[in-house]
Design an enzyme around this catalytic site. Structure first.
Site, short mmCIF file in Angstrom:
data_model
loop_
_atom_site.label_atom_id
_atom_site.label_comp_id
_atom_site.label_asym_id
_atom_site.label_seq_id
_atom_site.Cartn_x
_atom_site.Cartn_y
_atom_site.Cartn_z
N CYS A 75 0.70 -1.10 0.07
CA CYS A 75 -0.12 -0.05 -0.04
C CYS A 75 0.91 1.12 0.11
CB CYS A 75 -0.97 -0.15 1.20
SG CYS A 75 -1.55 1.36 1.47
N CYS B 113 -0.12 4.03 2.79
CA CYS B 113 0.51 3.52 3.96
C CYS B 113 1.80 3.88 4.27
CB CYS B 113 0.36 1.93 4.07
SG CYS B 113 -1.58 1.16 3.90
#
Length: 107
Positions: free
Chosen positions: A30, A33
């Site tokens: 991600c 993230c």
């Protein structure tokens, strides 16, 4: 400092935590993230005594992700006294996140 939680350690660290716990549900793949992680580390240092900061890798710990219906990452949850009091999905700037959390944090 960010506490890494697993399916096995989650309840032990969160259910009876003396402070609210801000949890970052994330995954290695991600991109957003990776933006959130350093913000979480900063909050953990700056808000010691007000907040515990933790993270859960959803790929390694699917039980916790399913339990909290985490469908997208990053998902941030603030749990206080065993109850989710704040939830947001997606990356946030530190200032915006602090503004959203402020009413939930003890002074």
């Amino acid at each position: 400092m960010t506490l890494e939680l697993t399916d096995a350690t989650f309840d032990e660290h969160v259910s009876s935590a003396p402070l609210p716990v801000l949890i970052d549900f994330w995954a290695e793949w991600c991109g957003p993230c990776k933006t959130v992680a350093p913000i979480m580390d900063e909050l953990g240092l700056e808000r010691q005594g007000q907040l515990t900061v933790a993270s859960v890798d959803i790929d390694a710990n699917p039980e916790i992700a399913m339990r909290f219906s985490v469908m997208s990452v990053p998902t941030l949850l603030l749990i206080n006294d065993g109850t989710v009091v704040f939830r947001t999905v997606g990356a946030r700037s530190k200032q915006r996140l602090l503004a959203e959390l402020e009413s939930h944090l003890r002074r």
